[in-house]
Scaffold this motif. Structure first.
Motif, PDB file in Angstrom:
ATOM      1  N   MET A  16       0.197  72.003 -35.368  1.00  0.00           N
ATOM      2  CA  MET A  16       1.517  72.624 -35.475  1.00  0.00           C
ATOM      3  C   MET A  16       1.367  73.986 -36.136  1.00  0.00           C
ATOM      4  SD  MET A  16       4.898  71.262 -37.470  1.00  0.00           S
ATOM      5  CE  MET A  16       6.418  72.002 -36.940  1.00  0.00           C
ATOM      6  N   VAL A  17       2.086  74.959 -35.604  1.00  0.00           N
ATOM      7  CA  VAL A  17       2.160  76.273 -36.224  1.00  0.00           C
ATOM      8  C   VAL A  17       3.580  76.436 -36.748  1.00  0.00           C
ATOM      9  CG1 VAL A  17       2.023  78.759 -35.872  1.00  0.00           C
ATOM     10  CG2 VAL A  17       0.394  77.247 -34.726  1.00  0.00           C
ATOM     11  N   VAL A  18       3.687  76.690 -38.037  1.00  0.00           N
ATOM     12  CA  VAL A  18       4.980  76.827 -38.697  1.00  0.00           C
ATOM     13  C   VAL A  18       5.343  78.300 -38.782  1.00  0.00           C
ATOM     14  CG1 VAL A  18       6.240  76.363 -40.839  1.00  0.00           C
ATOM     15  CG2 VAL A  18       4.520  74.739 -40.042  1.00  0.00           C
ATOM     16  N   THR A  19       6.608  78.612 -38.480  1.00  0.00           N
ATOM     17  CA  THR A  19       7.135  79.969 -38.640  1.00  0.00           C
ATOM     18  C   THR A  19       8.361  79.887 -39.535  1.00  0.00           C
ATOM     19  OG1 THR A  19       8.711  79.906 -36.798  1.00  0.00           O
ATOM     20  CG2 THR A  19       6.413  80.515 -36.275  1.00  0.00           C
ATOM     21  N   ARG A  20       8.901  81.029 -39.844  1.00  0.00           N
ATOM     22  CA  ARG A  20      10.114  81.059 -40.676  1.00  0.00           C
ATOM     23  C   ARG A  20      11.295  80.407 -39.965  1.00  0.00           C
ATOM     24  NH1 ARG A  20      13.717  85.018 -39.933  1.00  0.00           N
ATOM     25  NH2 ARG A  20      13.990  85.522 -42.127  1.00  0.00           N
ATOM     26  N   ASP A  21      11.217  80.302 -38.637  1.00  0.00           N
ATOM     27  CA  ASP A  21      12.292  79.711 -37.850  1.00  0.00           C
ATOM     28  C   ASP A  21      12.111  78.212 -37.593  1.00  0.00           C
ATOM     29  OD1 ASP A  21      13.682  82.178 -37.574  1.00  0.00           O
ATOM     30  OD2 ASP A  21      12.247  82.763 -36.035  1.00  0.00           O
ATOM     31  N   THR A  22      10.967  77.670 -37.980  1.00  0.00           N
ATOM     32  CA  THR A  22      10.729  76.234 -37.841  1.00  0.00           C
ATOM     33  C   THR A  22      11.689  75.499 -38.768  1.00  0.00           C
ATOM     34  OG1 THR A  22       8.381  76.658 -37.426  1.00  0.00           O
ATOM     35  CG2 THR A  22       8.986  74.414 -38.030  1.00  0.00           C
ATOM     36  N   VAL A  24       9.078  70.106 -39.243  1.00  0.00           N
ATOM     37  CA  VAL A  24       7.889  69.968 -40.097  1.00  0.00           C
ATOM     38  C   VAL A  24       7.696  68.521 -40.497  1.00  0.00           C
ATOM     39  CG1 VAL A  24       6.872  70.575 -42.334  1.00  0.00           C
ATOM     40  CG2 VAL A  24       8.002  72.341 -40.960  1.00  0.00           C
ATOM     41  N   LEU A  25       8.765  67.882 -40.969  1.00  0.00           N
ATOM     42  CA  LEU A  25       8.652  66.505 -41.439  1.00  0.00           C
ATOM     43  C   LEU A  25       8.426  65.516 -40.304  1.00  0.00           C
ATOM     44  CD1 LEU A  25      11.355  66.521 -44.243  1.00  0.00           C
ATOM     45  CD2 LEU A  25       8.891  66.885 -44.438  1.00  0.00           C
ATOM     46  N   ALA A  26       8.938  65.822 -39.119  1.00  0.00           N
ATOM     47  CA  ALA A  26       8.678  64.954 -37.971  1.00  0.00           C
ATOM     48  C   ALA A  26       7.207  64.992 -37.584  1.00  0.00           C
ATOM     49  CB  ALA A  26       9.549  65.367 -36.780  1.00  0.00           C
ATOM     50  N   GLU A  27       6.590  66.138 -37.788  1.00  0.00           N
ATOM     51  CA  GLU A  27       5.159  66.284 -37.484  1.00  0.00           C
ATOM     52  C   GLU A  27       4.309  65.539 -38.514  1.00  0.00           C
ATOM     53  OE1 GLU A  27       1.862  67.541 -35.342  1.00  0.00           O
ATOM     54  OE2 GLU A  27       3.949  67.857 -34.779  1.00  0.00           O
ATOM     55  N   SER A  65       2.930  79.958 -45.241  1.00  0.00           N
ATOM     56  CA  SER A  65       1.478  80.041 -45.369  1.00  0.00           C
ATOM     57  C   SER A  65       0.887  78.710 -45.839  1.00  0.00           C
ATOM     58  CB  SER A  65       1.110  81.165 -46.342  1.00  0.00           C
ATOM     59  OG  SER A  65      -0.278  81.222 -46.516  1.00  0.00           O
ATOM     60  N   LYS A  66       1.490  78.112 -46.855  1.00  0.00           N
ATOM     61  CA  LYS A  66       1.004  76.824 -47.368  1.00  0.00           C
ATOM     62  C   LYS A  66       1.102  75.731 -46.307  1.00  0.00           C
ATOM     63  CE  LYS A  66       1.857  77.489 -52.279  1.00  0.00           C
ATOM     64  NZ  LYS A  66       2.580  76.982 -53.455  1.00  0.00           N
ATOM     65  N   LEU A  67       2.206  75.716 -45.581  1.00  0.00           N
ATOM     66  CA  LEU A  67       2.377  74.702 -44.545  1.00  0.00           C
ATOM     67  C   LEU A  67       1.356  74.884 -43.417  1.00  0.00           C
ATOM     68  CD1 LEU A  67       6.265  74.593 -44.443  1.00  0.00           C
ATOM     69  CD2 LEU A  67       4.756  72.703 -45.117  1.00  0.00           C
ATOM     70  N   ASN A  68       1.113  76.121 -43.015  1.00  0.00           N
ATOM     71  CA  ASN A  68       0.136  76.364 -41.957  1.00  0.00           C
ATOM     72  C   ASN A  68      -1.278  76.006 -42.406  1.00  0.00           C
ATOM     73  OD1 ASN A  68       1.564  77.152 -39.597  1.00  0.00           O
ATOM     74  ND2 ASN A  68       2.086  79.064 -40.618  1.00  0.00           N
ATOM     75  N   GLU A  69      -1.614  76.301 -43.659  1.00  0.00           N
ATOM     76  CA  GLU A  69      -2.916  75.905 -44.193  1.00  0.00           C
ATOM     77  C   GLU A  69      -3.053  74.387 -44.163  1.00  0.00           C
ATOM     78  OE1 GLU A  69      -3.710  77.567 -48.077  1.00  0.00           O
ATOM     79  OE2 GLU A  69      -3.121  79.558 -47.395  1.00  0.00           O
ATOM     80  N   TYR A  70      -1.997  73.697 -44.546  1.00  0.00           N
ATOM     81  CA  TYR A  70      -1.998  72.232 -44.543  1.00  0.00           C
ATOM     82  C   TYR A  70      -2.226  71.684 -43.138  1.00  0.00           C
ATOM     83  CZ  TYR A  70      -0.096  67.475 -44.870  1.00  0.00           C
ATOM     84  OH  TYR A  70       0.079  66.118 -44.793  1.00  0.00           O
ATOM     85  N   PHE A  71      -1.481  72.182 -42.166  1.00  0.00           N
ATOM     86  CA  PHE A  71      -1.608  71.678 -40.802  1.00  0.00           C
ATOM     87  C   PHE A  71      -2.951  72.057 -40.176  1.00  0.00           C
ATOM     88  CE2 PHE A  71       3.105  71.299 -41.018  1.00  0.00           C
ATOM     89  CZ  PHE A  71       3.174  69.948 -40.728  1.00  0.00           C
ATOM     90  N   GLN A  72      -3.487  73.206 -40.516  1.00  0.00           N
ATOM     91  CA  GLN A  72      -4.783  73.613 -39.968  1.00  0.00           C
ATOM     92  C   GLN A  72      -5.933  72.789 -40.547  1.00  0.00           C
ATOM     93  OE1 GLN A  72      -5.106  77.850 -40.540  1.00  0.00           O
ATOM     94  NE2 GLN A  72      -3.412  78.286 -39.159  1.00  0.00           N
ATOM     95  N   SER A  73      -5.740  72.260 -41.755  1.00  0.00           N
ATOM     96  CA  SER A  73      -6.796  71.489 -42.403  1.00  0.00           C
ATOM     97  C   SER A  73      -6.887  70.058 -41.871  1.00  0.00           C
ATOM     98  CB  SER A  73      -6.594  71.466 -43.914  1.00  0.00           C
ATOM     99  OG  SER A  73      -5.483  70.638 -44.253  1.00  0.00           O
ATOM    100  N   LYS A  74      -5.938  69.671 -41.057  1.00  0.00           N
ATOM    101  CA  LYS A  74      -5.907  68.291 -40.534  1.00  0.00           C
ATOM    102  C   LYS A  74      -6.814  68.123 -39.347  1.00  0.00           C
ATOM    103  CE  LYS A  74      -2.241  66.079 -40.859  1.00  0.00           C
ATOM    104  NZ  LYS A  74      -1.541  65.062 -41.052  1.00  0.00           N
TER     105      LYS A  74
END
Length: 66
Positions: A1-7, A12-15, A57-66
């Motif tokens: 998942m890629v998170v943006t300011r419009d997400t 996010v929580l469904a993912e 940024s924190k959310l994208n780092e989290y999702f990329q680390s999975k």
């Protein structure tokens, strides 16, 4: 998942519910309320007076680390 300011918080929580911790860390304890699920990260950050770029940024780092 890629998170943006419009997400939305709901997207996010469904993912991954584990991402809720990032909202809690900045004082967004209302992530479970129905209206927050349709709120974008940008909208939520304005309401809570937090930095949306930092959260995204924190959310994208989290999702990329999975």
């Amino acid at each position: 998942m890629v998170v943006t300011r419009d997400t939305t918080i709901g997207e996010v929580l469904a993912e991954d519910m584990g991402a809720a911790r990032f909202f809690f860390e900045i004082g967004m304890h209302c992530v479970g309320c129905p209206s927050s699920s349709g709120e974008s990260i940008a909208e939520a950050c304005v309401v809570h007076g937090t930095n949306e770029d930092e959260l995204v940024s924190k959310l994208n780092e989290y999702f990329q680390s999975k």
